[in-house]
Design an enzyme around this catalytic site. Structure first.
Site, PDB file in Angstrom:
ATOM      1  N   LEU A 149      88.526  37.293  31.482  1.00  0.00           N
ATOM      2  CA  LEU A 149      87.151  37.534  30.884  1.00  0.00           C
ATOM      3  C   LEU A 149      86.960  37.813  29.686  1.00  0.00           C
ATOM      4  CD1 LEU A 149      84.401  39.578  31.143  1.00  0.00           C
ATOM      5  CD2 LEU A 149      84.080  37.275  31.702  1.00  0.00           C
TER       6      LEU A 149
ATOM      7  N   CYS B 218      97.851  37.909  33.117  1.00  0.00           N
ATOM      8  CA  CYS B 218      97.534  38.507  34.285  1.00  0.00           C
ATOM      9  C   CYS B 218      98.061  38.028  35.427  1.00  0.00           C
ATOM     10  CB  CYS B 218      96.183  39.308  34.264  1.00  0.00           C
ATOM     11  SG  CYS B 218      95.553  40.009  35.859  1.00  0.00           S
TER      12      CYS B 218
ATOM     13  N   TYR C 165      90.090  33.305  37.825  1.00  0.00           N
ATOM     14  CA  TYR C 165      90.469  33.839  36.512  1.00  0.00           C
ATOM     15  C   TYR C 165      90.459  35.563  37.001  1.00  0.00           C
ATOM     16  CZ  TYR C 165      85.762  35.557  36.066  1.00  0.00           C
ATOM     17  OH  TYR C 165      84.424  36.187  35.839  1.00  0.00           O
ATOM     18  N   CYS C 166      91.178  36.293  35.759  1.00  0.00           N
ATOM     19  CA  CYS C 166      91.161  37.756  36.005  1.00  0.00           C
ATOM     20  C   CYS C 166      91.080  38.331  34.830  1.00  0.00           C
ATOM     21  CB  CYS C 166      92.339  38.160  36.760  1.00  0.00           C
ATOM     22  SG  CYS C 166      93.826  37.455  36.160  1.00  0.00           S
ATOM     23  N   ARG C 167      92.131  39.189  34.446  1.00  0.00           N
ATOM     24  CA  ARG C 167      91.691  40.042  33.201  1.00  0.00           C
ATOM     25  C   ARG C 167      92.331  39.296  31.838  1.00  0.00           C
ATOM     26  NH1 ARG C 167      94.508  44.704  36.413  1.00  0.00           N
ATOM     27  NH2 ARG C 167      92.701  45.659  37.486  1.00  0.00           N
TER      28      ARG C 167
END
Lengths: 221, 221
Positions: A207, A183, A177-179
């Site tokens: 997140l 993303c 996962y990222c932003r």
DNA sequence: GTGTCATTCAAAAATTATGTTGAATGATGT
DNA sequence: ACATCATTCAACATAATTTTTGAATGACAC
């Protein structure tokens, strides 16, 4: 009306800021700068552009007040002036995601097969984590990771992914996962992991959404 | 690398949105549309631009997903697609205010004499209101007013100001406020009021700052 | 149908942004 | 001082945007 002229002048200033963001190359530079200060030629390498070109783009961004330059020996390091720049970038991204069908289309086409790109929901991930079946990778830069991440996630910034592949257990399922929902970093991570034979999927969001859903967040001191 | 192309494509989409905002005329159109749906030729009149030109700008905005068109008899009414557009606009404005010295300069020069443009602080306004010495005018559009305003303020949207001047007591001091520190609407209102002989000043900030300072806010049902 | 009005379209001209090249600048090390 | 490297500058060619003009479309009233 003496009111018109300064109003126009203000709009022109605002337009300078928006115009600076209105170019794909500069957006890419900003996304790189979001991970920390970078020299002109590092940016040129990462973005695959001629140095003189990057220099000019950076000066456009500087005139718009989005980045700052700082000499360090032979190098000139650029950084985003502050966090408001990132939130402006996020704002643009969010409007595009929300209103442009083309963005959907691109994301749909990101992987050849449709089911393999099906993202993992927050609930599924939480359940799999309880059962200890999954390795969670946070591909954001370390500074963002430090400010809060999914509990038990390991931080493998996208840039370090290739180098740190040996750390990752190839027998466990991976969720990256990222932003945020679209993303690009988690897409790239999953693609790179799959190329190397890992079984990897994306978390549906980033997140911020995880946090907003009331799920626990871990902070590093 | 098969990853690079869709990433570029996404940046291009984001750039379309930013580019749409990167023009003073279009920013003015957006600010007018922030007050509600408007026809092409009303916008052309307000912005002082040729109709064909406005039509084309509106289509640029439509392609970027920022506005929507809707036919109503002979007229085509345009409106902002949703509130995320306004917050994107606010984000651009805020970055410009924060980072561009030129914005300060323009605001400083907005009125000829410096002291006459000195804004009223929140504290001063609160005290004058207690003493009943001041008429507070909220120049934002009615929908924003309804969602929260300074208690006792009357809502006179900028567009209606000329028409509603008779409602205003010319013997009381007037304080106007709008969305934020340098939102142009309160500047325009104060300038217009002064031209008509009123004693008017601006609140230093807008409603969000007032709220953030813990001062009371009144909501209309 | 005809006339009128609001809007859009299409094409040209004017302006501005972008990419490319090679030379100039500024800092470092020998 | 000289050579080297990172960056910027200046000049040009190319491409994209913006403005302007006039004609085309679509809706309404008669």
């Amino acid at each position: 009306m003496s009111i018109r002229k300064p109003k126009q002048a203000l709009y022109e200033q605002f337009a300078i800021v928006a115009k600076a963001l209105g170019n794909p190359q500069r957006l890419e530079l900003i996304e790189h700068l979001a991970q920390g200060a970078r020299s002109v030629d590092l940016l040129a390498t990462k973005a695959g552009l001629p140095i003189a070109n990057v220099s000019q783009h950076l000066q456009t961004l500087r005139r718009a007040g989005l980045v700052q330059a700082e000499r360090e020996g032979k190098f000139v390091n650029y950084r985003l002036t502050d966090d408001t720049v990132l939130s402006l970038f996020a704002s643009v991204r969010s409007v595009a995601e929300r209103h442009l069908a083309e963005v959907d289309r691109i994301v749909q086409g990101y992987f050849e097969t449709r089911d393999s790109m099906e993202p993992v929901t927050r609930e599924t991930l939480a359940a799999r984590m309880r059962d200890g079946l999954v390795t969670v990778i946070d591909v954001r830069p370390p500074d963002e990771f430090a400010l809060g991440h999914v509990p038990g996630a390991i931080n493998v910034p996208l840039a370090d992914l290739q180098a740190r592949l040996p750390e990752i257990d190839p027998d466990r399922e991976i969720v990256a996962y990222c932003r945020g929902p679209w993303c690009v970093m988690s897409f790239e991570a999953v693609a790179a992991l799959r190329e190397c034979g890992f079984q990897a999927r994306r978390l549906e969001d980033g997140l911020p959404e995880w946090k907003a859903a009331g799920l626990p967040v871990e902070v590093t001191m």
